[in-house]
Write a protein that holds these residues in place. Sequence first.
Motif, PDB file in Angstrom:
ATOM      1  N   GLN A 193       3.223   3.613  -5.252  1.00  0.00           N
ATOM      2  CA  GLN A 193       3.240   2.683  -4.126  1.00  0.00           C
ATOM      3  C   GLN A 193       4.501   2.788  -3.257  1.00  0.00           C
ATOM      4  OE1 GLN A 193       2.582  -2.091  -3.272  1.00  0.00           O
ATOM      5  NE2 GLN A 193       2.507  -1.322  -5.358  1.00  0.00           N
ATOM      6  N   PRO A 194       5.721   2.916  -3.833  1.00  0.00           N
ATOM      7  CA  PRO A 194       6.903   3.041  -2.968  1.00  0.00           C
ATOM      8  C   PRO A 194       6.816   4.241  -2.026  1.00  0.00           C
ATOM      9  CG  PRO A 194       7.564   2.484  -5.196  1.00  0.00           C
ATOM     10  CD  PRO A 194       6.103   2.798  -5.267  1.00  0.00           C
TER      11      PRO A 194
ATOM     12  N   SER B 136       6.185   4.176   2.158  1.00  0.00           N
ATOM     13  CA  SER B 136       7.199   4.836   2.990  1.00  0.00           C
ATOM     14  C   SER B 136       6.607   5.979   3.816  1.00  0.00           C
ATOM     15  CB  SER B 136       8.335   5.367   2.103  1.00  0.00           C
ATOM     16  OG  SER B 136       8.966   4.300   1.408  1.00  0.00           O
ATOM     17  N   GLY B 137       5.302   6.204   3.682  1.00  0.00           N
ATOM     18  CA  GLY B 137       4.639   7.232   4.467  1.00  0.00           C
ATOM     19  C   GLY B 137       4.644   8.616   3.855  1.00  0.00           C
TER      20      GLY B 137
ATOM     21  N   ASP C 290       3.819  13.326  -1.840  1.00  0.00           N
ATOM     22  CA  ASP C 290       4.345  12.923  -3.140  1.00  0.00           C
ATOM     23  C   ASP C 290       3.459  11.853  -3.772  1.00  0.00           C
ATOM     24  OD1 ASP C 290       6.527  14.626  -3.396  1.00  0.00           O
ATOM     25  OD2 ASP C 290       7.850  13.309  -2.271  1.00  0.00           O
ATOM     26  N   THR C 291       2.887  10.962  -2.953  1.00  0.00           N
ATOM     27  CA  THR C 291       1.973   9.949  -3.480  1.00  0.00           C
ATOM     28  C   THR C 291       0.758  10.606  -4.120  1.00  0.00           C
ATOM     29  OG1 THR C 291       2.643   8.427  -1.711  1.00  0.00           O
ATOM     30  CG2 THR C 291       0.662   7.877  -2.945  1.00  0.00           C
ATOM     31  N   LYS C 292       0.225  11.618  -3.482  1.00  0.00           N
ATOM     32  CA  LYS C 292      -0.932  12.320  -4.040  1.00  0.00           C
ATOM     33  C   LYS C 292      -0.583  12.990  -5.366  1.00  0.00           C
ATOM     34  CE  LYS C 292      -3.464  13.342   0.228  1.00  0.00           C
ATOM     35  NZ  LYS C 292      -3.964  14.419   1.122  1.00  0.00           N
TER      36      LYS C 292
ATOM     37  N   GLN D  87      -1.605  12.653 -11.316  1.00  0.00           N
ATOM     38  CA  GLN D  87      -1.141  12.509 -12.698  1.00  0.00           C
ATOM     39  C   GLN D  87      -1.664  11.215 -13.309  1.00  0.00           C
ATOM     40  OE1 GLN D  87       1.164  10.374 -14.303  1.00  0.00           O
ATOM     41  NE2 GLN D  87       1.390  11.566 -16.175  1.00  0.00           N
ATOM     42  N   VAL D  88      -1.670  10.140 -12.537  1.00  0.00           N
ATOM     43  CA  VAL D  88      -2.168   8.855 -13.033  1.00  0.00           C
ATOM     44  C   VAL D  88      -3.652   8.951 -13.347  1.00  0.00           C
ATOM     45  CG1 VAL D  88      -2.609   6.451 -12.417  1.00  0.00           C
ATOM     46  CG2 VAL D  88      -0.410   7.483 -11.851  1.00  0.00           C
TER      47      VAL D  88
END
Length: 260
Positions: free
Chosen positions: A55-56, A60-61, A65-67, A72-73
């Motif tokens: 989420q952070p 932050s756009g 890195d979110t993907k 992994q999750v």
Amino acid sequence: MSETANPGADARRVALFVTCLVDLFRPSVGFAAIKLLEDAGCRVVVPTSQTCCGQPAYNSGDREDTKAIARQVIETFEGYDHVVAPSGSCAAMLKKHYPELFAGDREWEARAQAFSDKVSELVSFLTDVLGVTAVDAKVAGSATYHDSCSGLRELGIREQPRQLLSSVEGLTLTELEDADVCCGFGGTFCIKYPDVSNAIVTKKAKRVKQSGADMLLAGDLGCLMNMDGKLKREGTAVEVRHVAEVLAGMTDAPPIGGKL
């Protein structure tokens, strides 16, 4: 926190997504969640390879890195019957934003959707999925409840915690004025806009004091830590706890920000 399970072989296999804040600052919330789930007949597993929900980075756009975090999750949790998080914001990230994140991705879109379909916030899972209407807990005192933004607006969590709290023996629940108004935390928001955040939490602390309650409860640790910090700075003697701790009857440990 390590893997644990109750012995019911036919029980639903539930993976607990602990969340970063619970793991680092308030492990008692995780243990309370396990107790509540096991009392409801679930076999609880806490995968040790879990990480942040992303989420952070997402807020932050930073989509790439979110993907990477999300993949992994999903790989860690997709083999379980249910995925439960004691946090409305983390649960909303997993349930609402993962499918959006992988929209149009031929390899991951279906996996993200199948994963998100299994995700629930803790109190919502107990009431809406398992049909729990009461808990076996005894906590003396009065409490008021703050509705965290993500849980309320993204997941529709409002009546569920109040229903279960009303079954706690010895507890009087007082409604908080403007309970549905943001506390000012907002994850990275409080860092980017500290003056605005402080103005918002100042109003929230005023409402908490006006409630006259002994305890302030909520379902998101970030909100709780933010509100507790403001109440402490103002010298207000209100105990701040995660709702899971009260529902599980696990209030022997000091409240958030309390001394050991």
